[in-house]
Write an enzyme that holds these catalytic residues in place. Structure first.
Site, short mmCIF file in Angstrom:
data_model
loop_
_atom_site.label_atom_id
_atom_site.label_comp_id
_atom_site.label_asym_id
_atom_site.label_seq_id
_atom_site.Cartn_x
_atom_site.Cartn_y
_atom_site.Cartn_z
N LYS A 195 -3.24 -10.65 -9.40
CA LYS A 195 -4.55 -11.17 -8.97
C LYS A 195 -5.68 -10.23 -9.38
CE LYS A 195 -4.80 -8.90 -4.53
NZ LYS A 195 -5.34 -8.85 -3.20
N LYS A 219 -10.17 -5.11 -6.82
CA LYS A 219 -11.07 -3.98 -7.10
C LYS A 219 -10.29 -2.80 -7.64
CE LYS A 219 -14.16 -5.55 -3.66
NZ LYS A 219 -14.12 -5.76 -2.23
N LYS A 252 0.84 -1.21 0.00
CA LYS A 252 0.00 0.00 0.00
C LYS A 252 0.86 1.25 0.00
CE LYS A 252 -4.36 -1.32 0.09
NZ LYS A 252 -4.64 -2.61 0.02
P1 TYM Z 1 -10.94 -8.20 0.64
O1 TYM Z 1 -12.16 -7.40 0.87
O2 TYM Z 1 -9.82 -7.62 -0.15
O3 TYM Z 1 -11.32 -9.57 -0.03
C1 TYM Z 1 -12.33 -10.38 0.54
C2 TYM Z 1 -12.01 -11.84 0.34
O4 TYM Z 1 -11.82 -12.12 -1.03
C3 TYM Z 1 -10.56 -12.75 -1.22
N1 TYM Z 1 -9.98 -12.31 -2.50
C4 TYM Z 1 -9.43 -13.16 -3.36
N2 TYM Z 1 -9.27 -14.49 -3.32
C5 TYM Z 1 -8.68 -15.07 -4.39
N3 TYM Z 1 -8.25 -14.36 -5.47
C6 TYM Z 1 -8.40 -13.03 -5.55
N4 TYM Z 1 -8.02 -12.36 -6.62
C7 TYM Z 1 -9.01 -12.36 -4.46
N5 TYM Z 1 -9.30 -11.06 -4.20
C8 TYM Z 1 -9.90 -11.05 -2.98
C9 TYM Z 1 -9.70 -12.29 -0.06
O5 TYM Z 1 -8.65 -13.20 0.17
C10 TYM Z 1 -10.71 -12.27 1.06
O6 TYM Z 1 -10.88 -13.55 1.61
N6 TYM Z 1 -8.78 -7.95 5.07
C11 TYM Z 1 -9.84 -8.59 4.33
C12 TYM Z 1 -11.24 -8.34 4.90
C13 TYM Z 1 -11.35 -8.73 6.32
C14 TYM Z 1 -11.39 -10.05 6.83
C15 TYM Z 1 -11.49 -9.90 8.25
C16 TYM Z 1 -11.35 -11.31 6.25
C17 TYM Z 1 -11.43 -7.87 7.36
N7 TYM Z 1 -11.51 -8.56 8.53
C18 TYM Z 1 -11.56 -11.02 9.07
C19 TYM Z 1 -11.43 -12.42 7.10
C20 TYM Z 1 -11.54 -12.27 8.49
C21 TYM Z 1 -9.79 -8.03 2.93
O7 TYM Z 1 -9.29 -6.99 2.68
O8 TYM Z 1 -10.39 -8.77 2.02
#
Ligand code: TYM
Length: 330
Positions: A194, A197, A111
């Site tokens: 990957k 968004k 980031k």
């Molecule tokens: P976030 O919002 O970026 O993504 C949510 C979930 O989607 C998965 N993901 C992917 N998996 C495979 N390939 C991809 N290209 C891909 N892009 C996104 C992420 O691995 C995630 O599982 N920090 C987390 C949100 C969060 C969270 C938590 C998750 C906050 N607190 C507690 C689990 C438990 C995040 O930014 O995910």
């Protein structure tokens, strides 16, 4: 019954990375476990969303959870900020978290490289809030994609540290989880990295058939293999990976054989891939669009989910306060 906790940030509509990396596992797990799935709106604040769109983003993700098949009668679905107890737990955990270990987190380093103008403290403490989300319900398992692996490792470290410092066996060591062969990374359509968004390389659950076809047909390819079994370039291996995740097994094998025999026509493969994506997405999209119209239903789901999540959170906070030595003046 095991406890399962996971969340997705409300920074926009959900893409196929979110769906195949996380949401499909939420759906499969909901019946056999005690599940808490939330919408991480506090975490979305690191990019300073417009207050006018914050709630709309949350509603969109909630309708996407429901449209994809999460059942609020079996799983607890809630909005993170409806259960502010998580911020207290995050504060308490942060007292035993070292700035150095936060600065070394891969996501933080990424980031600050990409957005040097917005290195806010929330980005630095992001893994602590995420650990608090998970430990708030003392999760055994956390369904996530590959990119969250390090955050889960940190969560286990914070849990162990808490247990050691206070001489208790209170927090479990929450394990990352996915059905199948380990945590996955869904690639994007731009040939590298990957699906994400902010990367602008995504296919969304809400995309209509026409835009799915057009995005897939524009996916980056190369000039084709020149000899049998030639190792794939990254853009091609990404398209095969998408096909492996989304299409039937024999379709993937058919195109793999074509590639290995140097007979592949990427245009045909992409057409097939687009149709297979549409088969998966279009019924989900139709349900999402229906559910989005039903404001009363969305309100009810969020309200009831918050109540259940609060009860679980308050119990944890009360235990943690007692373990740490807080005591109420009577
Ligand atoms: P976030 O919002 O970026 O993504 C949510 C979930 O989607 C998965 N993901 C992917 N998996 C495979 N390939 C991809 N290209 C891909 N892009 C996104 C992420 O691995 C995630 O599982 N920090 C987390 C949100 C969060 C969270 C938590 C998750 C906050 N607190 C507690 C689990 C438990 C995040 O930014 O995910």
């Amino acid at each position: 019954m095991e406890k399962v906790v996971s969340g997705i940030r409300s920074t926009g509509n959900l893409h196929l990375g979110n769906y195949f990396g996380a949401l499909v596992n939420f759906i499969k797990m909901q019946h056999e476990n005690n599940c808490f799935f939330f919408i991480a709106d506090y975490h979305s604040l690191t990019t300073h969303p417009d207050p006018k769109t914050l709630n709309g983003n949350v509603r969109n993700v909630l309708s996407e959870y429901l449209g994809a098949g999460l059942d609020p009668d079996v799983a607890t679905l809630y909005v993170q900020s409806d259960v502010p107890e998580v911020t207290e737990l995050s504060l308490l955990l942060s007292m035993h978290t070292y700035v150095g270990e936060l600065e070394r987190t891969t996501s933080f380093k990424d980031k600050i490289r990409k957005h040097p103008d917005n290195v806010n403290a929330g980005l630095l403490t992001y893994p602590v809030l995420m650990a608090a989300d998970i430990l708030l319900h003392r999760a055994d398992r956390v369904p996530v994609g590959k990119d969250q692996e390090q955050h889960l490792e940190m969560t286990r470290k914070f849990a162990r540290r808490f247990n050691t410092i206070y001489g208790v066996d209170y927090f479990p060591e929450s394990q990352p989880y996915t059905f199948g062969k380990g945590l996955i990374k869904v690639p994007g359509l731009d040939g590298t990295g990957k699906m994400g968004k902010s990367e602008g390389n995504g296919l969304y659950l809400i995309d209509d058939d026409k835009s799915i076809r057009s995005k897939v047909m524009k996916a980056v390819t190369d000039s084709g293999p020149t000899k049998p079994e030639e190792p794939m370039t990254e853009p091609i291996s990404n398209i095969f990976k998408l096909m492996e995740i989304i299409s039937p097994e024999d379709t993937h094998k058919f195109y793999l054989d074509k590639y290995n025999n140097c007979e592949i026509r990427y245009g045909d493969m992409k057409k097939q891939l687009a149709e297979d994506i549409i088969t998966t997405i279009s019924p989900i999209r139709e349900r999402i669009l229906e559910i989005r119209k039903d404001t009363d239903y969305l309100n009810k789901v969020a309200r009831e989910g918050a109540e259940k999540a609060k009860a679980s959170a308050q119990k944890t906070l009360s235990d943690v306060r007692e373990i740490m030595g807080f005591s109420k003046f009577k």
